[in-house]
Design a protein around this motif. Sequence first.
Motif, short mmCIF file in Angstrom:
data_model
loop_
_atom_site.label_atom_id
_atom_site.label_comp_id
_atom_site.label_asym_id
_atom_site.label_seq_id
_atom_site.Cartn_x
_atom_site.Cartn_y
_atom_site.Cartn_z
N PRO A 61 58.33 16.64 -0.10
CA PRO A 61 58.13 17.29 1.20
C PRO A 61 58.41 18.78 1.11
O PRO A 61 58.89 19.27 0.09
CB PRO A 61 59.15 16.59 2.10
CG PRO A 61 60.25 16.19 1.18
CD PRO A 61 59.62 15.94 -0.18
N ASN A 62 58.11 19.48 2.20
CA ASN A 62 58.38 20.94 2.28
C ASN A 62 57.77 21.70 1.11
O ASN A 62 58.34 22.68 0.64
CB ASN A 62 59.89 21.20 2.36
CG ASN A 62 60.47 20.64 3.64
OD1 ASN A 62 59.95 20.88 4.73
ND2 ASN A 62 61.52 19.85 3.53
N SER A 63 56.64 21.22 0.65
CA SER A 63 55.99 21.82 -0.52
C SER A 63 54.60 22.32 -0.12
O SER A 63 53.64 21.57 -0.07
CB SER A 63 55.87 20.79 -1.64
OG SER A 63 57.16 20.33 -2.03
N VAL A 64 54.55 23.63 0.18
CA VAL A 64 53.30 24.24 0.64
C VAL A 64 52.45 24.55 -0.59
O VAL A 64 52.86 25.36 -1.44
CB VAL A 64 53.58 25.53 1.43
CG1 VAL A 64 52.28 26.15 1.94
CG2 VAL A 64 54.55 25.25 2.58
N VAL A 65 51.31 23.91 -0.71
CA VAL A 65 50.50 24.11 -1.91
C VAL A 65 49.86 25.50 -1.88
O VAL A 65 49.15 25.86 -0.95
CB VAL A 65 49.44 23.02 -2.06
CG1 VAL A 65 48.51 23.34 -3.24
CG2 VAL A 65 50.11 21.66 -2.29
N HIS A 66 50.16 26.25 -2.92
CA HIS A 66 49.61 27.60 -3.07
C HIS A 66 48.25 27.53 -3.75
O HIS A 66 47.27 28.12 -3.30
CB HIS A 66 50.60 28.43 -3.89
CG HIS A 66 50.11 29.79 -4.27
ND1 HIS A 66 49.28 30.04 -5.35
CD2 HIS A 66 50.33 31.00 -3.69
CE1 HIS A 66 49.01 31.32 -5.42
NE2 HIS A 66 49.64 31.94 -4.43
N SER A 67 48.19 26.75 -4.84
CA SER A 67 46.95 26.67 -5.62
C SER A 67 47.06 25.55 -6.63
O SER A 67 48.14 24.99 -6.85
CB SER A 67 46.71 28.00 -6.35
OG SER A 67 47.86 28.35 -7.11
N LEU A 68 45.93 25.24 -7.26
CA LEU A 68 45.91 24.28 -8.35
C LEU A 68 45.85 25.08 -9.66
O LEU A 68 45.17 26.11 -9.74
CB LEU A 68 44.69 23.36 -8.24
CG LEU A 68 44.51 22.64 -6.89
CD1 LEU A 68 43.33 21.68 -6.96
CD2 LEU A 68 45.77 21.90 -6.48
N VAL A 69 46.59 24.61 -10.64
CA VAL A 69 46.64 25.30 -11.92
C VAL A 69 45.56 24.72 -12.84
O VAL A 69 45.57 23.52 -13.14
CB VAL A 69 48.04 25.14 -12.57
CG1 VAL A 69 48.08 25.89 -13.91
CG2 VAL A 69 49.12 25.64 -11.62
N TYR A 70 44.62 25.57 -13.26
CA TYR A 70 43.49 25.12 -14.08
C TYR A 70 43.65 25.62 -15.51
O TYR A 70 43.94 26.80 -15.73
CB TYR A 70 42.18 25.65 -13.49
CG TYR A 70 40.95 25.24 -14.27
CD1 TYR A 70 40.46 23.93 -14.19
CD2 TYR A 70 40.29 26.15 -15.08
CE1 TYR A 70 39.34 23.55 -14.92
CE2 TYR A 70 39.16 25.79 -15.80
CZ TYR A 70 38.68 24.48 -15.72
OH TYR A 70 37.57 24.11 -16.42
N ASP A 71 43.49 24.73 -16.45
CA ASP A 71 43.58 25.09 -17.86
C ASP A 71 42.16 25.32 -18.38
O ASP A 71 41.38 24.38 -18.51
CB ASP A 71 44.27 23.95 -18.64
CG ASP A 71 44.52 24.31 -20.10
OD1 ASP A 71 43.61 24.89 -20.73
OD2 ASP A 71 45.62 24.00 -20.59
#
Lengths: 575, 203
Positions: free
Chosen positions: A271-281
């Motif tokens: 919880p309380n985890s605001v997604v900033h972005s997805l990490v792409y390799d």
Amino acid sequence: MQDKKIVQNTDEEFDVLVVGSGITGGWAAKEFCEAGLKVLMIERGRLVEHRKDYPTEGKGPWEYPYRTRTDNLLTEQQQSVQQQCYAFNDTTRHFFGNDRDLPYTTEKGTEFSWIRANQLGGKSLLWARQSYRFSDFDFSANARDGHGIDWPIRYKDLAPWYDYVERFAGIAAGQDKLPQLPDSISQPAFELTKPELDFKASLAETFPDRPLVAGRCAHLTQPGKIHMELGRVTCQARNECYRGCSFGAYFSTQSATLPAAARTGNLHIAPNSVVHSLVYDDAKQRVTAVRVIDNDDLSEREYRGKLVFLCASTLGSTQVLLNSVSKTFPDGLANSSGVLGRYLMDHNYNAWASARIPGYEDEYYKGRRPTGFYIPNSHFEPSRYHKDYIRGYALAGGATRGNWQGMSSSDGFGEDFKQRLTQAGPWQVWMGAQGEMLPRADNQVSLHPTKKDKWGIPQLHFNCKWSDNELTMMQYAAEDAANLLKTAGFEDINAQATQSPPGLAIHEVGTARMGVDPKQSILNKYNQSHDVANLFVTDGASFCSSGVVNPSLTFMALTARAAHYAIEELKAGRL
Amino acid sequence: MKNYKAASMDRRSLLKGLGLVLGAHAANTLVSGNGLSVAMAFQQTPEGNRQLQLLTASQLQTLAVIGDLSIPKTDTPGALATDCHWFVDNQLHHCFEPQEQETVVAILDKIQAASVARFGNGFSQTEPARQLSLLNALEQTQQEFSLTDTQAFKLVKSLLVFGYFTSEVGMTKVLAYDPVPGGFKGSVPYASVGKAYSGGFPF
């Protein structure tokens, strides 16, 4: 039986990262957990525990300082957008977002009302629970009239998954046998009132193509073992659903998918985890982690996983993708086509009609029905389109008896006045339109070039408006609704086409659409990214058209179908 | 607060109570329409820890009488015992726009002024029959009252009615209270219920 596990910092690599905990996030988590996969559900808001965190449930209006109305100043400062939602009041405001923390911008000359529910369960706690299947007419509309791109699926692809989610969710509905509104696996429908039954009979005679059916809703009216073992029981007809329901009678993450996922022992929640972005390799050509900002202290952390299901709501998911930039995807993850953010749609609620139904003074009902009646779209294929606009609309409404609220400023004093106000008033009928919005490239969300929110995430910028097609449709819808009421012999008819901006149906869909052609779409027919194999988006962002019916049941079916496809692909070693 | 509530259980004791709380001097001031000093006195009484938010004591009195005349005590308590006048003052302050607040204040003042002009007494000090004749003229847009006044009065009345039927008494004793119906039936005889239900969403 095991419970969910709460996670904050961890180096563990999960089998699946599910971003979001609303209707689609809940379904994704349930399917993967039941398949024996280790799931982390990432939620930007606080935990909301079923029953325990429904602080307003069952309270009388006299227990609120303003009798369920909200304080003007507080609302203006913190929830000026949210308060536009029909379900917003002092009994529900804690489930709506705080606009101060959730800024967005709109293109000059356009407006969009973005309703937010950022807590565990998301909008599944607040939804209106109306549940209808898309028909083949909906899935083929783009192909047949040339607006938008063709859906890569047809009704037969989704039908078994509608069956699957309906058995679990519990849908109170009739078996109506209508081509434009396929029947659900249903629990007994909520009864129509006597004037509604007579209205239905009158319509059948005078307008045979305008059938009236009981509004289909995700409520238990005859729970089975699969519901009761999760602690869900029959709907009590309180109609206070938006406050949360300890009976678990309506489908929400808390009542249904979350306990089903949790009992497997495989569900972890951050919880309380605001997604900033997805990490792409770039080398592996895969998403490897989800980068989050702590909701409270703004610190940054990452969660690692083999597979990502983006279920963050239509606009939430698209915002995350747009903000996930890499060498391979400088314009947003999975956006090689360039259509990410485009083709935003909502339903158009801008027409209504009402009337007084004479007679039936001896008739009443018992309970507060959490649904109404429904008159499905009659313009469901090109040969049935109105000459002045394409696609169509449904009418949803109800006939109930008035009470003191309709007489509160009427003339008179003393015992007679008081006595009159304690009696049920005349029967009234109200219907509202829900119209389809065409997919248009101009209706777009993008990231604001400079403005950010408090978590450092670029704000969404909206450029979205109704087209002439939608405006014309609503003019006719108001006239049509009034005509249906008039022909039925009702009196004191009022009807109006209104001017609310998009957003308030809270049926926003599109912006990361499915499609056969990777050059024109973000997702394939299994909601899987064309560009990134281990990335799926299963919420409303994936829609190619809005259809006419409420979208949530289709969110569920698409998500369950995509999850089972991913499970098979994992087993086959292809993911 | 508790004492005031006890003293306001019916109309007569309310007016009597007012004299006790404010004293003869303040009661006279009220009649002469000097709302400010009355309001100050009202707020300073040891019995009352509640504060008026918008209205003066004089306006509150006028509102209390309108509530009592509209929704009197019968076999169930009326608007006075459920403190609808206090509710309206608080509700207006928190939930209504300044323009609506001004509308209510202005019509309450007009009622007071009309009473003084017609009967030589402030509204709350006037005979009930005269109070009623004045309010009927207002509702029917007669004599000194304009259509704007009539519309303004509708707002006052709807607020009192809202306060009454969302009170615990109004919802649970006066109307048919069914907090957990147990399910929905589309058709029952009205006679089996006999009055309107008290709730829907949000109440």
